[in-house]
Design a protein around this motif. Structure first.
Motif, PDB file in Angstrom:
ATOM      1  N   VAL A 203      93.376  71.270  54.487  1.00 38.56           N
ATOM      2  CA  VAL A 203      92.133  71.594  55.155  1.00 38.56           C
ATOM      3  C   VAL A 203      92.295  71.970  56.403  1.00 38.56           C
ATOM      4  O   VAL A 203      91.878  72.886  56.877  1.00 38.56           O
ATOM      5  N   ASP A 204      93.090  71.216  57.329  1.00 38.19           N
ATOM      6  CA  ASP A 204      93.286  71.299  58.807  1.00 38.19           C
ATOM      7  C   ASP A 204      94.048  72.823  59.188  1.00 38.19           C
ATOM      8  O   ASP A 204      93.448  73.527  60.135  1.00 38.19           O
ATOM      9  N   ARG A 205      94.948  73.093  58.378  1.00 34.84           N
ATOM     10  CA  ARG A 205      95.580  74.507  58.685  1.00 34.84           C
ATOM     11  C   ARG A 205      94.546  75.683  58.570  1.00 34.84           C
ATOM     12  O   ARG A 205      94.615  76.251  59.047  1.00 34.84           O
ATOM     13  N   SER A 206      93.613  75.289  57.197  1.00 33.48           N
ATOM     14  CA  SER A 206      92.903  76.261  57.040  1.00 33.48           C
ATOM     15  C   SER A 206      91.925  76.841  58.120  1.00 33.48           C
ATOM     16  O   SER A 206      91.389  77.742  58.159  1.00 33.48           O
ATOM     17  N   ILE A 207      91.826  75.736  58.919  1.00 30.69           N
ATOM     18  CA  ILE A 207      90.600  75.944  60.064  1.00 30.69           C
ATOM     19  C   ILE A 207      91.303  76.775  61.179  1.00 30.69           C
ATOM     20  O   ILE A 207      90.704  77.365  62.042  1.00 30.69           O
ATOM     21  N   HIS A 208      92.589  76.293  61.394  1.00 31.07           N
ATOM     22  CA  HIS A 208      93.406  77.071  62.398  1.00 31.07           C
ATOM     23  C   HIS A 208      93.707  78.445  61.879  1.00 31.07           C
ATOM     24  O   HIS A 208      93.561  79.463  62.801  1.00 31.07           O
ATOM     25  N   ALA A 209      93.819  78.580  60.901  1.00 32.69           N
ATOM     26  CA  ALA A 209      94.170  80.247  60.199  1.00 32.69           C
ATOM     27  C   ALA A 209      93.943  80.220  58.771  1.00 32.69           C
ATOM     28  O   ALA A 209      94.725  79.410  58.051  1.00 32.69           O
ATOM     29  N   SER A 210      93.295  81.125  58.637  1.00 29.94           N
ATOM     30  CA  SER A 210      92.593  81.175  56.823  1.00 29.94           C
ATOM     31  C   SER A 210      93.649  82.401  56.229  1.00 29.94           C
ATOM     32  O   SER A 210      93.298  82.288  54.926  1.00 29.94           O
TER      33      SER A 210
ATOM     34  N   PHE B 103      79.105  75.381  43.227  1.00 27.88           N
ATOM     35  CA  PHE B 103      79.923  75.406  44.631  1.00 27.88           C
ATOM     36  C   PHE B 103      79.440  75.296  45.810  1.00 27.88           C
ATOM     37  O   PHE B 103      78.644  76.181  45.996  1.00 27.88           O
ATOM     38  N   LYS B 104      79.830  74.331  46.686  1.00 26.09           N
ATOM     39  CA  LYS B 104      79.249  74.416  47.975  1.00 26.09           C
ATOM     40  C   LYS B 104      80.453  73.976  48.942  1.00 26.09           C
ATOM     41  O   LYS B 104      80.387  73.075  49.595  1.00 26.09           O
ATOM     42  N   PRO B 105      81.454  74.964  48.907  1.00 25.71           N
ATOM     43  CA  PRO B 105      82.769  74.552  49.776  1.00 25.71           C
ATOM     44  C   PRO B 105      82.442  74.409  51.132  1.00 25.71           C
ATOM     45  O   PRO B 105      81.609  75.380  51.665  1.00 25.71           O
ATOM     46  N   SER B 106      83.075  73.690  51.952  1.00 27.42           N
ATOM     47  CA  SER B 106      82.976  73.451  53.352  1.00 27.42           C
ATOM     48  C   SER B 106      84.186  74.037  54.319  1.00 27.42           C
ATOM     49  O   SER B 106      83.653  74.322  55.420  1.00 27.42           O
ATOM     50  N   SER B 107      85.115  74.074  53.894  1.00 21.73           N
ATOM     51  CA  SER B 107      86.061  74.647  54.777  1.00 21.73           C
ATOM     52  C   SER B 107      86.770  75.948  53.935  1.00 21.73           C
ATOM     53  O   SER B 107      86.597  76.462  52.962  1.00 21.73           O
ATOM     54  N   PRO B 108      87.791  76.650  55.025  1.00 22.00           N
ATOM     55  CA  PRO B 108      88.427  77.877  54.276  1.00 22.00           C
ATOM     56  C   PRO B 108      89.090  77.597  53.352  1.00 22.00           C
ATOM     57  O   PRO B 108      89.288  78.184  51.965  1.00 22.00           O
ATOM     58  N   TYR B 109      89.870  76.334  53.095  1.00 26.33           N
ATOM     59  CA  TYR B 109      90.797  75.911  51.812  1.00 26.33           C
ATOM     60  C   TYR B 109      89.554  75.801  50.573  1.00 26.33           C
ATOM     61  O   TYR B 109      90.090  76.530  49.762  1.00 26.33           O
ATOM     62  N   SER B 110      88.566  74.978  50.875  1.00 22.40           N
ATOM     63  CA  SER B 110      87.831  74.702  49.671  1.00 22.40           C
ATOM     64  C   SER B 110      87.175  76.011  49.008  1.00 22.40           C
ATOM     65  O   SER B 110      86.893  76.196  47.923  1.00 22.40           O
ATOM     66  N   ALA B 111      86.683  76.979  50.059  1.00 20.73           N
ATOM     67  CA  ALA B 111      86.187  78.225  49.853  1.00 20.73           C
ATOM     68  C   ALA B 111      87.092  79.062  49.125  1.00 20.73           C
ATOM     69  O   ALA B 111      86.765  79.622  48.035  1.00 20.73           O
TER      70      ALA B 111
ATOM     71  N   PRO C 294      95.982  58.998  63.741  1.00 15.76           N
ATOM     72  CA  PRO C 294      94.665  59.480  64.464  1.00 15.76           C
ATOM     73  C   PRO C 294      93.767  59.356  63.198  1.00 15.76           C
ATOM     74  O   PRO C 294      93.439  60.205  62.415  1.00 15.76           O
ATOM     75  N   LEU C 295      92.445  58.634  63.405  1.00 15.35           N
ATOM     76  CA  LEU C 295      91.237  58.459  62.329  1.00 15.35           C
ATOM     77  C   LEU C 295      90.300  59.308  62.712  1.00 15.35           C
ATOM     78  O   LEU C 295      89.770  58.901  63.816  1.00 15.35           O
ATOM     79  N   TYR C 296      89.918  60.379  62.056  1.00 10.83           N
ATOM     80  CA  TYR C 296      88.983  61.313  62.409  1.00 10.83           C
ATOM     81  C   TYR C 296      87.474  60.564  62.215  1.00 10.83           C
ATOM     82  O   TYR C 296      87.217  60.017  61.388  1.00 10.83           O
ATOM     83  N   ASP C 297      86.712  61.115  63.283  1.00  7.85           N
ATOM     84  CA  ASP C 297      85.291  61.041  63.105  1.00  7.85           C
ATOM     85  C   ASP C 297      84.641  59.585  62.784  1.00  7.85           C
ATOM     86  O   ASP C 297      83.830  59.467  61.907  1.00  7.85           O
ATOM     87  N   GLY C 298      85.334  58.542  63.097  1.00  8.54           N
ATOM     88  CA  GLY C 298      84.877  57.384  62.869  1.00  8.54           C
ATOM     89  C   GLY C 298      85.221  56.700  61.598  1.00  8.54           C
ATOM     90  O   GLY C 298      85.186  55.553  61.519  1.00  8.54           O
ATOM     91  N   GLY C 299      86.044  57.360  60.868  1.00 11.27           N
ATOM     92  CA  GLY C 299      86.721  56.955  59.512  1.00 11.27           C
ATOM     93  C   GLY C 299      85.416  56.601  58.509  1.00 11.27           C
ATOM     94  O   GLY C 299      85.964  55.767  57.511  1.00 11.27           O
ATOM     95  N   THR C 300      84.284  56.937  58.385  1.00 13.63           N
ATOM     96  CA  THR C 300      83.347  56.595  57.549  1.00 13.63           C
ATOM     97  C   THR C 300      83.349  57.578  56.190  1.00 13.63           C
ATOM     98  O   THR C 300      82.538  57.141  55.321  1.00 13.63           O
ATOM     99  N   GLN C 301      84.306  58.591  56.245  1.00 15.04           N
ATOM    100  CA  GLN C 301      84.251  59.285  55.027  1.00 15.04           C
ATOM    101  C   GLN C 301      84.770  58.945  54.023  1.00 15.04           C
ATOM    102  O   GLN C 301      85.612  58.007  53.987  1.00 15.04           O
TER     103      GLN C 301
ATOM    104  N   LEU D 186      88.384  66.946  65.664  1.00 15.04           N
ATOM    105  CA  LEU D 186      89.492  67.677  64.943  1.00 15.04           C
ATOM    106  C   LEU D 186      89.392  68.447  63.720  1.00 15.04           C
ATOM    107  O   LEU D 186      90.223  69.009  63.454  1.00 15.04           O
ATOM    108  N   ARG D 187      88.274  67.903  63.036  1.00 11.94           N
ATOM    109  CA  ARG D 187      88.155  68.679  61.766  1.00 11.94           C
ATOM    110  C   ARG D 187      86.619  69.098  61.857  1.00 11.94           C
ATOM    111  O   ARG D 187      85.899  68.606  61.002  1.00 11.94           O
ATOM    112  N   PRO D 188      86.314  70.368  62.427  1.00 14.12           N
ATOM    113  CA  PRO D 188      84.824  70.608  62.249  1.00 14.12           C
ATOM    114  C   PRO D 188      84.476  70.915  60.792  1.00 14.12           C
ATOM    115  O   PRO D 188      85.273  71.333  60.138  1.00 14.12           O
TER     116      PRO D 188
END
Ligand code: NAD
Ligand code: TYD
Length: 335
Positions: free
Chosen positions: A85-92, A142-150, A203-210, A273-275
């Motif tokens: 997912v993170d790589r797909s955000i940098h370049a799809s 389907f309701k994908p959120s990232s370029p990867y899942s799309a 590096p734990l993203y966004d509070g780690g509540t996911q 780090l993960r919009p």
């Protein structure tokens, strides 16, 4: 059965090939893989001289190469994909090329060669995140959120269209997050385990509540194998451990730290780090369970086995973490 596995040099693909060759002495496997940064033939070193196993280097976007590798096979299990997912955000771009166009190429080869079965290995991420206590279910939109899942949702749409239009003999599996041996250390669990083994923070993203529903890779392999042999053509199967209670990323990180005997001070909270970060994945796996599948290990046990594997295979992950990986790490974690 003679099976063509695309992406067999990656994490789940290599575990699947090992599962088939160990459990079905009559079966043979052709591993077709481009060997991107994520592909590693070391993952299948022990089968290098096994007559039932062969490797062909190739790109799933290249029809002639895919058709050539598919001659005489009974089934195709299509894992090959850009998967992070993170790589797909940098370049799809590569995600669309391999995951979407490449899937159409594989579908075309299966149809044109008259291959009897194909499995498209998809992901629960196509559903997007889902609020507690609901679980996503086959048939949900389907309701994908990232370029990867799309890109994976697009690949599924192509498969569904081919099933409807051409009666293409395709089945789809959608599993939750896998973990286990040979996972590339860009995904959270191998990244965190190997960082701690190197005495680095995690590096734990966004509070780690996911919430993710962690599935041991061998259990995903047994589910895909069950679908391959006993699934119904045209159907899709959601595969999940359905861990109860559900665990947050912070909790799974703490489980890893406890196994490694390290304190909470290893956790470095990082933000932004993960919009588009999905909050919770959960799927209903009753359809695959009705075929007789269930996971074989608990999360606590699977994590112990995984940590032990990374402790015992330092050469493997140290080689993987050198080279291009260093550039990726600096860019993603801004260090
Ligand atoms: P991975 O990134 O570890 O491996 C991908 C493999 O595909 C690599 O060996 C790579 O070399 C190969 N590949 C990439 N592009 C290619 C191309 N154009 N042609 C041929 N080979 C190519 O991925 P993974 O984690 O093993 O995931 C495998 C599949 O399972 C993917 O389709 C992914 O979407 C799906 N999936 C993964 C997870 C997970 O938790 N890892 C969960 C659900 C679904
Ligand atoms: P990941 O392993 O990348 O899988 P996916 O995005 O396909 O679910 O991420 C799993 C969870 O871990 C996700 O909520 C993001 C989080 N995460 C971190 O907190 N830190 C990290 O360094 C990474 C890679 C992921």
């Amino acid at each position: 059965m003679n099976i063509l596995v695309t992406g067999g040099a990656g994490f789940i693909g290599s575990n699947f090939i090992r599962y088939i060759l160990q459990n079905y002495l009559e079966d043979s496997v052709v591993n077709f893989d481009k060997l991107t940064y994520a592909g590693n033939l070391e993952n299948l070193q022990e089968f290098k001289d096994d007559k039932r196993y062969s490797f062909i280097k190739g790109d799933v976007c290249d029809y002639d190469a895919v058709a050539g590798a598919s001659q005489g096979v009974d089934a195709v299990v299509h894992f090959a994909a850009e998967s992070h997912v993170d790589r797909s955000i940098h370049a799809s771009h590569e995600f669309i090329r391999t995951n979407v166009f490449g899937t159409q190429v594989v579908i075309d080869a299966v149809r044109e060669l008259g291959i009897k079965k194909m499995i498209l290995v998809s992901t629960d991420e196509v559903y997007g995140d889902v609020e507690k206590p609901r679980k996503s279910k086959d048939g949900d939109p389907f309701k994908p959120s990232s370029p990867y899942s799309a890109s994976k949702a697009a690949a599924e749409s192509l498969a569904i269209a081919a099933i409807r239009t051409h009666e293409a003999p395709i089945m789809i599996t959608r599993s939750t997050n896998n973990y286990g041996p040979y996972q590339f250390p860009e995904k959270i669990l191998p990244l965190f385990i190997t960082n701690v083994l190197e005495d680095k923070k995690v590096p734990l993203y966004d509070g780690g509540t996911q919430i993710r529903d962690w599935l041991y890779v061998e259990d995903n392999c047994s589910a895909i194998d069950l679908v391959l042999r006993h699934g119904t053509l045209g159907e899709a199967y959601d595969i999940a451990a359905e861990n109860d209670p559900e665990v947050t990323n912070r909790e799974v990180t703490e489980m890893v730290l406890d196994i490694l005997g390290k304190g909470r001070d290893f956790i470095q909270d990082v933000w932004g780090l993960r919009p588009g970060h999905d909050q919770r994945y959960a799927v209903d796996s009753s359809k695959i369970r009705a075929l007789g599948w269930k996971p074989s290990v608990s999360l606590a046990e699977g994590l112990k086995q995984t940590v032990t594997w990374y402790q015992g295979n330092e050469g493997w992950w140290k080689r993987v973490k050198s080279g291009e990986y260093q550039e990726y790490y600096k860019k993603q974690y801004r260090v």
